[in-house]
Design an enzyme around this catalytic site. Structure first.
Site, PDB file in Angstrom:
ATOM      1  N   ASN A   8       0.859  -1.182   0.000  1.00  0.00           N
ATOM      2  CA  ASN A   8       0.000   0.000   0.000  1.00  0.00           C
ATOM      3  C   ASN A   8       0.905   1.245   0.000  1.00  0.00           C
ATOM      4  O   ASN A   8       1.703   1.440   0.926  1.00  0.00           O
ATOM      5  CB  ASN A   8      -0.902  -0.042   1.251  1.00  0.00           C
ATOM      6  CG  ASN A   8      -1.811   1.167   1.354  1.00  0.00           C
ATOM      7  OD1 ASN A   8      -1.400   2.297   1.075  1.00  0.00           O
ATOM      8  ND2 ASN A   8      -3.046   0.947   1.755  1.00  0.00           N
ATOM      9  N   HIS A  44      -5.420   3.672  -1.953  1.00  0.00           N
ATOM     10  CA  HIS A  44      -6.716   3.935  -1.333  1.00  0.00           C
ATOM     11  C   HIS A  44      -7.042   5.421  -1.511  1.00  0.00           C
ATOM     12  O   HIS A  44      -6.811   6.222  -0.610  1.00  0.00           O
ATOM     13  CB  HIS A  44      -6.644   3.560   0.156  1.00  0.00           C
ATOM     14  CG  HIS A  44      -7.961   3.539   0.851  1.00  0.00           C
ATOM     15  ND1 HIS A  44      -8.232   2.712   1.894  1.00  0.00           N
ATOM     16  CD2 HIS A  44      -9.091   4.263   0.650  1.00  0.00           C
ATOM     17  CE1 HIS A  44      -9.476   2.909   2.313  1.00  0.00           C
ATOM     18  NE2 HIS A  44     -10.006   3.858   1.582  1.00  0.00           N
ATOM     19  N   ARG A  46      -8.911   8.714  -1.351  1.00  0.00           N
ATOM     20  CA  ARG A  46     -10.052   9.184  -0.550  1.00  0.00           C
ATOM     21  C   ARG A  46     -10.578  10.469  -1.173  1.00  0.00           C
ATOM     22  O   ARG A  46      -9.843  11.160  -1.893  1.00  0.00           O
ATOM     23  CB  ARG A  46      -9.617   9.391   0.902  1.00  0.00           C
ATOM     24  CG  ARG A  46      -9.360   8.064   1.629  1.00  0.00           C
ATOM     25  CD  ARG A  46      -9.175   8.266   3.132  1.00  0.00           C
ATOM     26  NE  ARG A  46      -9.444   7.065   3.894  1.00  0.00           N
ATOM     27  CZ  ARG A  46      -8.540   6.115   4.177  1.00  0.00           C
ATOM     28  NH1 ARG A  46      -7.307   6.226   3.744  1.00  0.00           N
ATOM     29  NH2 ARG A  46      -8.878   5.056   4.882  1.00  0.00           N
ATOM     30  N   HIS A  51      -3.865  11.873   0.220  1.00  0.00           N
ATOM     31  CA  HIS A  51      -2.652  11.110  -0.136  1.00  0.00           C
ATOM     32  C   HIS A  51      -2.722  10.715  -1.615  1.00  0.00           C
ATOM     33  O   HIS A  51      -2.240  11.465  -2.451  1.00  0.00           O
ATOM     34  CB  HIS A  51      -2.350   9.965   0.828  1.00  0.00           C
ATOM     35  CG  HIS A  51      -3.525   9.230   1.378  1.00  0.00           C
ATOM     36  ND1 HIS A  51      -4.377   8.516   0.581  1.00  0.00           N
ATOM     37  CD2 HIS A  51      -3.983   9.101   2.649  1.00  0.00           C
ATOM     38  CE1 HIS A  51      -5.308   7.966   1.343  1.00  0.00           C
ATOM     39  NE2 HIS A  51      -5.108   8.305   2.593  1.00  0.00           N
ATOM     40  N   GLU A  71      -8.627   0.461  -3.319  1.00  0.00           N
ATOM     41  CA  GLU A  71      -9.545   0.375  -2.184  1.00  0.00           C
ATOM     42  C   GLU A  71     -10.350   1.665  -2.074  1.00  0.00           C
ATOM     43  O   GLU A  71      -9.833   2.743  -2.370  1.00  0.00           O
ATOM     44  CB  GLU A  71      -8.767   0.274  -0.871  1.00  0.00           C
ATOM     45  CG  GLU A  71      -7.883  -0.914  -0.733  1.00  0.00           C
ATOM     46  CD  GLU A  71      -7.090  -0.850   0.574  1.00  0.00           C
ATOM     47  OE1 GLU A  71      -6.524  -1.885   0.923  1.00  0.00           O
ATOM     48  OE2 GLU A  71      -7.041   0.216   1.222  1.00  0.00           O
ATOM     49  N   THR A 102      -7.952   6.437   8.982  1.00  0.00           N
ATOM     50  CA  THR A 102      -7.689   5.165   8.302  1.00  0.00           C
ATOM     51  C   THR A 102      -8.910   4.273   8.518  1.00  0.00           C
ATOM     52  O   THR A 102      -9.766   4.577   9.358  1.00  0.00           O
ATOM     53  CB  THR A 102      -6.391   4.518   8.835  1.00  0.00           C
ATOM     54  OG1 THR A 102      -6.140   3.324   8.085  1.00  0.00           O
ATOM     55  CG2 THR A 102      -6.477   4.180  10.309  1.00  0.00           C
ATOM     56  N   HIS A 192      -4.327  -4.515   7.570  1.00  0.00           N
ATOM     57  CA  HIS A 192      -4.404  -3.487   8.609  1.00  0.00           C
ATOM     58  C   HIS A 192      -3.506  -3.840   9.781  1.00  0.00           C
ATOM     59  O   HIS A 192      -3.740  -4.818  10.477  1.00  0.00           O
ATOM     60  CB  HIS A 192      -5.819  -3.206   9.117  1.00  0.00           C
ATOM     61  CG  HIS A 192      -6.031  -1.738   9.279  1.00  0.00           C
ATOM     62  ND1 HIS A 192      -5.518  -1.042  10.341  1.00  0.00           N
ATOM     63  CD2 HIS A 192      -6.614  -0.824   8.478  1.00  0.00           C
ATOM     64  CE1 HIS A 192      -5.806   0.232  10.179  1.00  0.00           C
ATOM     65  NE2 HIS A 192      -6.452   0.398   9.064  1.00  0.00           N
ATOM     66  N   ASP A 193      -2.467  -3.009   9.940  1.00  0.00           N
ATOM     67  CA  ASP A 193      -1.510  -3.161  11.040  1.00  0.00           C
ATOM     68  C   ASP A 193      -0.742  -4.475  11.014  1.00  0.00           C
ATOM     69  O   ASP A 193      -0.198  -4.890  12.041  1.00  0.00           O
ATOM     70  CB  ASP A 193      -2.202  -2.987  12.397  1.00  0.00           C
ATOM     71  CG  ASP A 193      -2.549  -1.528  12.668  1.00  0.00           C
ATOM     72  OD1 ASP A 193      -1.883  -0.642  12.075  1.00  0.00           O
ATOM     73  OD2 ASP A 193      -3.477  -1.270  13.444  1.00  0.00           O
ATOM     74  N   GLY A 215       0.800  -1.310   4.430  1.00  0.00           N
ATOM     75  CA  GLY A 215       1.297   0.023   4.159  1.00  0.00           C
ATOM     76  C   GLY A 215       2.109   0.598   5.300  1.00  0.00           C
ATOM     77  O   GLY A 215       3.333   0.691   5.237  1.00  0.00           O
TER      78      GLY A 215
HETATM   79  N1  PXP Z   1      -6.614  -2.672   4.076  1.00  0.00           N
HETATM   80  C1  PXP Z   1      -7.435  -1.600   4.102  1.00  0.00           C
HETATM   81  C2  PXP Z   1      -8.850  -1.766   3.686  1.00  0.00           C
HETATM   82  C3  PXP Z   1      -6.948  -0.339   4.502  1.00  0.00           C
HETATM   83  O1  PXP Z   1      -7.785   0.716   4.499  1.00  0.00           O
HETATM   84  C4  PXP Z   1      -5.600  -0.212   4.855  1.00  0.00           C
HETATM   85  C5  PXP Z   1      -5.070   1.134   5.261  1.00  0.00           C
HETATM   86  O2  PXP Z   1      -5.263   2.049   4.228  1.00  0.00           O
HETATM   87  C6  PXP Z   1      -4.781  -1.361   4.811  1.00  0.00           C
HETATM   88  C7  PXP Z   1      -5.317  -2.569   4.433  1.00  0.00           C
HETATM   89  C8  PXP Z   1      -3.338  -1.310   5.161  1.00  0.00           C
HETATM   90  O3  PXP Z   1      -3.189  -1.071   6.517  1.00  0.00           O
HETATM   91  P1  PXP Z   1      -1.765  -0.654   7.111  1.00  0.00           P
HETATM   92  O4  PXP Z   1      -1.418   0.677   6.513  1.00  0.00           O
HETATM   93  O5  PXP Z   1      -1.987  -0.618   8.582  1.00  0.00           O
HETATM   94  O6  PXP Z   1      -0.792  -1.713   6.687  1.00  0.00           O
END
Ligand code: PXP
Length: 242
Positions: A8, A44, A46, A51, A71, A102, A192-193, A215
């Site tokens: 990401n 992603h 927005r 960004h 996304e 986020t 995510h994380d 990301g």
């Molecule tokens: N998946 C989705 C749907 C997200 O919105 C994000 C953050 O933009 C991520 C994955 C990636 O998360 P991270 O930046 O914590 O790795």
């Protein structure tokens, strides 16, 4: 089959936008991620374009050789138009509200089933694979199947948060959720994380994990792992001047 890593690149766009120029170069960065082995690029955009800008998405498409994953919340007609125009390998639908820092929740597939069914059909009709962001909740996953989505993306924040205390407890709901998704024939992505610390245990324990998109931790690690070399390069520019 190994799980694919989709990078990401939102954070790179954030850094670029802070100065208004083209440093760092987002397009070069994405291509270099692919050269270094990333198997996908995720963006992603927005609505406030703080960004990734809509134009970035259009510019990235012809450059990328791996899977492009876009996304966003399909509530914005501009997002739907952008995805249909760009035709990425995959669109991941996320129920973000406007201005959210986020993503912080998955779809309530029960409440939004008919809506999701309609937008998913829109993308699938033109050959774009769909994924919807969901929590590790059996009922939400069972109804996700009824939307006809190809995949789900498991929202892993709770796993990441609990991992340092008890990785066994952290992974448990995700194992159950993934098993049900596999039974239903839904493809599984996650994100995510996820980080260097918690990724391997997640991938080892989730059957059929097709893709992770990462990301924040990955870009932060790239800064730390690159800073020593970068300081040496700058010091070299200052040597033997006087
Ligand atoms: N998946 C989705 C749907 C997200 O919105 C994000 C953050 O933009 C991520 C994955 C990636 O998360 P991270 O930046 O914590 O790795």
């Amino acid at each position: 089959m190994a799980t694919k890593l989709s990078v990401n690149i939102n954070k790179i766009a954030t850094l670029r936008n802070a100065r208004g120029g083209n440093v760092p170069d987002l397009l070069k960065f994405a291509s270099d991620c692919e050269r270094y082995g990333a198997q996908g690029i995720t963006v992603h955009p927005r609505p406030d374009e703080r960004h990734i800008r809509y134009q970035d998405v259009i510019d990235l498409k012809p450059l990328l050789k791996t899977e492009f994953n876009i996304e966003g919340n399909p509530r914005e007609q501009k997002f739907i138009d952008l995805v249909l125009k760009t035709k990425p390998a995959q669109v991941t639908l996320v129920p973000d509200v406007t201005g959210q820092i986020t993503s912080n929740h998955g779809w309530d597939t029960i409440t939004h089933k008919d809506y999701l069914k309609d937008v998913i059909a829109l993308f699938k009709n033109v050959g774009i694979r769909t994924s919807i962001f969901v929590e590790a909740n059996i009922k939400m996953i069972e109804v996700a199947k009824e939307t006809n989505t190809d995949r789900i993306e498991l929202y892993t924040e709770s796993y990441a948060k609990e991992y340092p205390t008890s990785k066994e407890e952290a992974i448990a709901p995700f194992v159950i959720a993934a098993n049900r998704a596999n039974e239903l024939g839904l493809g599984i992505n996650a994100g995510h994380d996820l980080s260097l610390e918690n990724l391997n245990y997640f991938a080892k324990n989730i059957n059929g994990l097709l893709e992770v998109s990462i990301g924040h931790a990955l870009i932060s690690d790239a800064i730390y792992l690159g800073i020593e070399n970068t300081i040496q390069l700058y010091l070299r520019q200052l040597k033997n001047i006087l």
